[in-house]
Design a protein around this motif. Structure first.
Motif, mmCIF file in Angstrom:
data_model
loop_
_atom_site.group_PDB
_atom_site.id
_atom_site.type_symbol
_atom_site.label_atom_id
_atom_site.label_comp_id
_atom_site.label_asym_id
_atom_site.label_seq_id
_atom_site.Cartn_x
_atom_site.Cartn_y
_atom_site.Cartn_z
ATOM 1 N N GLN A 247 -5.276 -9.775 -12.734
ATOM 2 C CA GLN A 247 -4.433 -10.472 -12.448
ATOM 3 C C GLN A 247 -4.473 -12.308 -12.237
ATOM 4 O OE1 GLN A 247 -0.873 -9.983 -11.695
ATOM 5 N NE2 GLN A 247 -0.828 -8.389 -12.783
ATOM 6 N N PHE B 239 -1.786 -14.746 -13.143
ATOM 7 C CA PHE B 239 -0.365 -14.559 -12.541
ATOM 8 C C PHE B 239 -0.891 -15.380 -11.238
ATOM 9 C CE2 PHE B 239 2.414 -11.891 -9.694
ATOM 10 C CZ PHE B 239 3.463 -12.534 -10.113
ATOM 11 N N ASP B 240 -1.876 -14.954 -10.353
ATOM 12 C CA ASP B 240 -2.289 -15.616 -9.357
ATOM 13 C C ASP B 240 -2.206 -17.298 -9.330
ATOM 14 O OD1 ASP B 240 -2.478 -13.378 -7.792
ATOM 15 O OD2 ASP B 240 -4.586 -13.151 -8.167
ATOM 16 N N LEU C 24 1.235 -18.459 -9.371
ATOM 17 C CA LEU C 24 1.761 -18.457 -7.957
ATOM 18 C C LEU C 24 1.400 -19.473 -6.890
ATOM 19 C CD1 LEU C 24 1.740 -14.618 -7.099
ATOM 20 C CD2 LEU C 24 3.653 -15.921 -7.904
ATOM 21 N N HIS D 181 6.903 -11.361 -15.330
ATOM 22 C CA HIS D 181 5.920 -10.512 -14.496
ATOM 23 C C HIS D 181 6.324 -9.360 -13.684
ATOM 24 C CE1 HIS D 181 2.741 -13.430 -15.853
ATOM 25 N NE2 HIS D 181 3.559 -14.136 -15.482
ATOM 26 N N GLN D 182 7.772 -9.359 -13.463
ATOM 27 C CA GLN D 182 8.339 -8.311 -12.654
ATOM 28 C C GLN D 182 7.445 -8.190 -11.305
ATOM 29 O OE1 GLN D 182 8.006 -6.801 -15.956
ATOM 30 N NE2 GLN D 182 9.574 -7.781 -16.811
ATOM 31 N N ALA E 92 6.216 -7.494 -7.633
ATOM 32 C CA ALA E 92 6.541 -6.632 -6.558
ATOM 33 C C ALA E 92 5.874 -7.195 -5.042
ATOM 34 C CB ALA E 92 6.440 -5.320 -6.850
ATOM 35 N N ALA E 93 6.507 -6.656 -4.259
ATOM 36 C CA ALA E 93 6.009 -6.716 -2.493
ATOM 37 C C ALA E 93 5.696 -8.106 -2.413
ATOM 38 C CB ALA E 93 4.692 -5.944 -2.777
ATOM 39 N N HIS E 94 4.354 -8.659 -1.920
ATOM 40 C CA HIS E 94 4.230 -9.749 -1.511
ATOM 41 C C HIS E 94 4.661 -11.004 -2.471
ATOM 42 C CE1 HIS E 94 2.075 -13.665 -0.797
ATOM 43 N NE2 HIS E 94 2.286 -13.594 0.353
ATOM 44 N N ASP E 95 4.366 -10.616 -3.673
ATOM 45 C CA ASP E 95 4.513 -11.610 -4.892
ATOM 46 C C ASP E 95 5.958 -11.686 -5.038
ATOM 47 O OD1 ASP E 95 1.821 -11.343 -5.358
ATOM 48 O OD2 ASP E 95 1.818 -10.170 -6.736
ATOM 49 N N LEU E 96 6.922 -10.579 -4.896
ATOM 50 C CA LEU E 96 8.178 -10.888 -5.106
ATOM 51 C C LEU E 96 8.951 -11.632 -3.986
ATOM 52 C CD1 LEU E 96 10.809 -9.887 -6.182
ATOM 53 C CD2 LEU E 96 10.959 -8.061 -4.897
ATOM 54 N N ARG E 97 8.449 -11.073 -2.569
ATOM 55 C CA ARG E 97 8.686 -12.210 -1.616
ATOM 56 C C ARG E 97 8.450 -13.727 -1.757
ATOM 57 N NH1 ARG E 97 6.454 -7.976 1.519
ATOM 58 N NH2 ARG E 97 5.121 -9.502 2.499
ATOM 59 N N GLU F 209 6.103 -11.256 6.663
ATOM 60 C CA GLU F 209 6.125 -9.948 7.579
ATOM 61 C C GLU F 209 7.000 -9.047 6.644
ATOM 62 O OE1 GLU F 209 7.111 -11.020 11.492
ATOM 63 O OE2 GLU F 209 5.288 -12.149 11.883
ATOM 64 N N GLY F 210 7.894 -9.837 5.764
ATOM 65 C CA GLY F 210 8.838 -8.885 5.124
ATOM 66 C C GLY F 210 9.897 -8.377 5.797
ATOM 67 N N LYS F 211 10.255 -9.387 6.883
ATOM 68 C CA LYS F 211 11.374 -8.994 7.950
ATOM 69 C C LYS F 211 12.345 -10.142 7.564
ATOM 70 C CE LYS F 211 8.671 -7.167 11.829
ATOM 71 N NZ LYS F 211 7.910 -7.967 12.877
ATOM 72 N N GLN G 147 7.737 -0.262 -13.097
ATOM 73 C CA GLN G 147 9.144 -0.828 -13.047
ATOM 74 C C GLN G 147 10.026 0.379 -13.196
ATOM 75 O OE1 GLN G 147 6.872 -3.225 -14.346
ATOM 76 N NE2 GLN G 147 7.302 -4.130 -12.385
ATOM 77 N N PHE H 256 8.548 -1.262 -2.756
ATOM 78 C CA PHE H 256 8.494 -2.287 -3.474
ATOM 79 C C PHE H 256 8.785 -3.649 -3.093
ATOM 80 C CE2 PHE H 256 8.166 1.300 -6.342
ATOM 81 C CZ PHE H 256 7.232 0.894 -7.539
ATOM 82 N N THR H 257 9.371 -3.821 -1.849
ATOM 83 C CA THR H 257 9.242 -5.112 -1.597
ATOM 84 C C THR H 257 8.502 -5.461 -0.317
ATOM 85 O OG1 THR H 257 11.280 -4.396 0.034
ATOM 86 C CG2 THR H 257 11.967 -5.413 -2.155
ATOM 87 N N ASN H 258 8.319 -4.372 0.482
ATOM 88 C CA ASN H 258 7.422 -4.379 1.675
ATOM 89 C C ASN H 258 6.465 -3.357 1.938
ATOM 90 O OD1 ASN H 258 6.443 -6.116 3.918
ATOM 91 N ND2 ASN H 258 8.174 -5.589 4.982
ATOM 92 N N PRO H 259 5.550 -2.971 1.257
ATOM 93 C CA PRO H 259 4.691 -1.924 1.389
ATOM 94 C C PRO H 259 4.149 -1.976 2.475
ATOM 95 C CG PRO H 259 3.921 -3.194 -0.391
ATOM 96 C CD PRO H 259 5.127 -3.920 0.097
ATOM 97 N N GLU I 132 0.268 -2.076 -1.817
ATOM 98 C CA GLU I 132 0.603 -3.588 -2.163
ATOM 99 C C GLU I 132 -0.413 -4.120 -3.395
ATOM 100 O OE1 GLU I 132 2.011 -6.332 -0.099
ATOM 101 O OE2 GLU I 132 1.551 -7.656 -1.634
ATOM 102 N N ILE J 11 0.875 -1.807 -6.709
ATOM 103 C CA ILE J 11 2.020 -2.256 -7.215
ATOM 104 C C ILE J 11 2.178 -3.612 -7.731
ATOM 105 C CG2 ILE J 11 3.336 -0.494 -6.129
ATOM 106 C CD1 ILE J 11 4.390 -2.655 -4.372
ATOM 107 N N THR J 12 1.264 -4.660 -7.181
ATOM 108 C CA THR J 12 1.217 -5.778 -7.656
ATOM 109 C C THR J 12 0.080 -6.027 -8.837
ATOM 110 O OG1 THR J 12 -0.215 -6.425 -6.143
ATOM 111 C CG2 THR J 12 2.105 -6.965 -5.618
#
Lengths: 223, 271
Positions: A3, A6-7, A10, A71-72, A74-79, A210-212, B227, B254-257, B263, B266-267
């Motif tokens: 990856q 992609f990194d 980002l 790249h779709q 997810a998780a931290h990358d998506l945030r 934090e995803g919050k 996906q 998928f947004t905050n594991p 993490e 899925i990334t």
């Protein structure tokens, strides 16, 4: 480590945002200088330069849409990508407010100065520091720093209240000051709005780390 | 003036567990001879929801899925520990006294590659029903049409029900397998990478189908396509080396594991 490509993309996105933030900070600086030194030519240059911030906003948006589509994440990358999209909008608005300060400064420069500017430069430098710290928090992904920035918003609000009372007394005493006092209160309002946008940025940083989602979470004020 | 009553908004903080359940693995371990493949798994399967199993190759996803219809019983030297409870009766389908055939009557499975029987389209769907003793042609016709409609295949095959199933396209064959599985009204549908051999359009058709189906049947799906898991499932279990790493609401996972390993997987940074 896979990856890598992609990194890199980002990391590039973050760099672009840092560059945009640097430009927005400079817009605030120059707008305040134009006001304090009564330099209308400088104010005009700030107004002209706003399009550069707008162009970066579009560039960042496009980069984010591309990252999402290809790249779709997810998780931290998506945030990170979704935060970047919102963050660039906040920076663009901050720059718009600097532009608005310059427009008022040009108008004010056509009349004698109402009073020595003390609180407005203080508000301005506080807003500028907040922009810088919020972007530092974003780049370093530091939620503690982001939370500190949010607290600073109250100081800007207090300064605006204080300034508003002072301008009101000018207007009550002498109606000839009204147009200048109103323009100055518009400027104070712009600075207060800037600090609100910075608060949004800081809240986005907490989400990124934090995803919050912490915005709109303060307890409702009883009626 | 009265203000409108606002709906309660669920906080994303609520890391809830599914309810009601259709099935549940409790402390399930499984080994192929002396080689352990699953270690102490506890995974709930929510009723009328889609639960996705994700994880790198060899993590035990398919092995876990196959425990549900006791497919491992077909090979010697395999060993289950723990239990899989099937609700509403709460029966442990791994218990020695439970007949695997009886278990398989309640479930249906679709595999990675379409595997229609070398028979006509009609006979493929009728097979499970006939095994269960349905012989009335009228009932069979009705059930077969219903199953083919559920699998979104009816319009394409209604004029060639007697054609060989193998003459259908790959995507159609897979939907035929889905129709075959659905004809018996299974309580739980097990899917082992059902779209990995299909093109994007056939994949999208199957995914749409799954979203329609979950109103009537509980689905457990193994997928390598992250996906896909994100698009179709309500709950996701991430497995690694035969263990459960994380289980949670798909949108949360998928947004905050909550686990670093999830993490990274899925990334696409490991696995």
């Amino acid at each position: 480590m896979i990856q890598r490509h992609f990194d890199e993309e980002l990391a590039e996105l973050k760099t672009k945002l840092a560059r945009m933030a640097g430009l927005a900070e400079d817009q605030i600086d120059k707008a305040l200088a134009a006001l304090v030194t009564r330099d209308s030519a400088l104010a005009c240059r700030v107004i002209e330069r706003d399009h550069k911030v707008n162009a970066l906003d579009v560039e960042i948006d496009e980069a984010c849409i591309e990252l999402l589509a290809l790249h779709q994440p997810a998780a931290h990358d998506l945030r990170l990508v979704t935060t970047a999209m919102k963050l660039s909008t906040e920076l663009e608005r901050i720059s718009d407010l600097a532009e608005s300060i310059c427009e008022r400064a040009i108008e004010l420069n056509e009349e004698p100065q109402l009073k020595p500017y003390i609180d407005i430069p203080r508000m301005g430098s506080l807003a500028r520091v907040m922009v810088k710290e919020s972007i530092d928090a974003f780049v370093k992904e530091d939620a503690t720093l982001a939370r500190k920035v949010i607290v600073n918003d109250d100081f800007v609000d207090d300064l605006m209240e204080q300034l508003f009372r002072e301008l009101l007394s000018f207007m009550v005493e002498n109606p000839h000051t009204i147009s200048r006092a109103i323009r100055l209160s518009f400027i104070a309002k712009s600075l207060e709005r800037m600090a609100d946008h910075v608060t949004n940025i800081a809240e986005l940083v907490v989400y990124l780390v934090e995803g919050k989602i912490i915005r709109h979470t303060s307890p409702p004020v009883p009626l | 003036m009265e203000l409108m009553e606002l709906p309660h908004i669920e906080s994303p903080e609520d890391r809830v567990l599914p309810k009601p359940l259709k099935a549940e693995a409790r402390s399930l371990s499984f080994s192929y001879g002396s080689r352990p493949a699953l270690r102490n798994l506890s995974i709930p399967i929510a009723e009328y929801k889609i639960t996705a199993l994700i994880g790198p190759s060899g993590c035990g996803k398919s092995t876990f899925l196959r425990c549900f219809n006791r497919m491992h019983d077909l090979y010697p030297g395999t060993c289950y520990e723990g239990e899989i409870l099937l609700y509403p009766d709460g029966r442990n389908i791994l218990a020695r006294e439970v007949d695997p055939i009886e278990v398989r009557m309640r479930l249906a499975m679709v595999f990675q590659k379409p595997n229609p029987f070398p028979k006509s389209v009609y006979e493929n769907v009728a097979y499970g029903l006939k095994v269960r003793g349905v012989m009335d042609r009228r009932i069979l016709d009705e059930k077969i049409e219903q199953a083919l409609r559920s699998a979104a295949l009816w319009e394409e095959v209604k004029d060639r029900l007697s054609a060989q199933a193998t003459s259908l396209s790959g995507g159609q064959q897979q939907r035929l397998c889905m129709a075959r599985a659905l004809a018996i009204d299974p309580e739980l549908l097990l899917l082992d990478e059902p779209t990995s051999a299909l093109d994007p359009i056939a994949t999208a058709n199957i995914e749409e189908l799954l979203l329609d189906l979950k109103r009537r049947v509980t689905i457990l799906i193994v997928t390598h396509n992250m996906q896909q898991a994100a698009r179709v499932s309500d709950w996701t279990a991430f497995m690694y080396l035969g263990e459960l790493v994380e289980f949670g609401l798909t949108k949360q996972l998928f947004t905050n594991p909550s686990r670093k390993q999830t993490e990274d997987y899925i990334t696409g940074r490991f696995g």
